[in-house]
Design a protein around this motif. Structure first.
Motif, PDB file in Angstrom:
ATOM      1  N   LYS A  61      -5.806  -9.654   5.322  1.00 50.59           N
ATOM      2  CA  LYS A  61      -6.003  -8.489   4.456  1.00 50.59           C
ATOM      3  C   LYS A  61      -4.965  -7.287   4.921  1.00 50.59           C
ATOM      4  O   LYS A  61      -4.895  -6.286   4.171  1.00 50.59           O
ATOM      5  N   ASP A  62      -4.236  -7.051   6.222  1.00 54.35           N
ATOM      6  CA  ASP A  62      -4.216  -5.689   6.417  1.00 54.35           C
ATOM      7  C   ASP A  62      -2.650  -5.913   5.761  1.00 54.35           C
ATOM      8  O   ASP A  62      -2.250  -5.105   5.164  1.00 54.35           O
ATOM      9  N   GLU A  65      -2.823  -5.079   2.473  1.00 51.13           N
ATOM     10  CA  GLU A  65      -3.455  -2.962   2.075  1.00 51.13           C
ATOM     11  C   GLU A  65      -2.041  -3.136   2.215  1.00 51.13           C
ATOM     12  O   GLU A  65      -2.110  -1.534   1.826  1.00 51.13           O
ATOM     13  N   LYS A  68      -0.485  -2.612  -0.558  1.00 48.39           N
ATOM     14  CA  LYS A  68      -0.365  -2.371  -1.539  1.00 48.39           C
ATOM     15  C   LYS A  68       0.306  -0.794  -1.746  1.00 48.39           C
ATOM     16  O   LYS A  68       0.342  -0.234  -2.360  1.00 48.39           O
TER      17      LYS A  68
END
Length: 129
Positions: A61-62, A65, A68
């Motif tokens: 997830k990190d 992000e 992105k």
């Protein structure tokens, strides 16, 4: 003599046996039941592996992000072109896919056949010349 194979099973506590689905048990127990491992897992092993899986999910997830944010920065700086948004109209299996009006020519899409339509002369429809 004949050897009787060891039978391994789990007794359902909160549900009927038919209600269990793949993934309801920790993978370590699944491996033991299916005889992929010799000894049943310990509680410490299950907790350690569960924590490891949660840590991997958090790291993914990190990284996602950060990626992105990096992409947004590159789009802003003009280093990378933004992805093109495609608008889909109709469906490929529809007899008039992408057409606005019926055609005088017959069409065939997959296993369907659409005969050509008759357009009276001088009506403004597309005509062959």
């Amino acid at each position: 003599g004949q050897m009787i194979p060891e039978r391994r099973f789990v007794e359902a506590v909160n549900r009927q046996p038919y209600q269990y689905e793949m993934g309801d048990f920790p993978t370590e127990w699944e491996a033991w039941i299916r005889k992929k491992r010799k000894d049943p897992p310990s509680l410490e092993e299950i907790l350690k592996n569960e924590n490891y899986r949660e840590e991997i999910k958090r790291k993914v997830k990190d990284v996602s992000e950060k990626d992105k944010l990096l992409q947004a920065e590159e789009y802003k700086d003009g280093l990378v072109a933004e992805p093109v948004r495609t608008q889909v109209k109709g469906h490929a299996s529809a007899p008039y896919y992408g057409k606005q009006e019926p055609s005088q020519d017959p069409t065939s899409t997959a296993s369907t056949f659409q005969p050509g339509s008759w357009v009276p002369p001088g009506s403004g429809g597309s005509q062959k010349k």
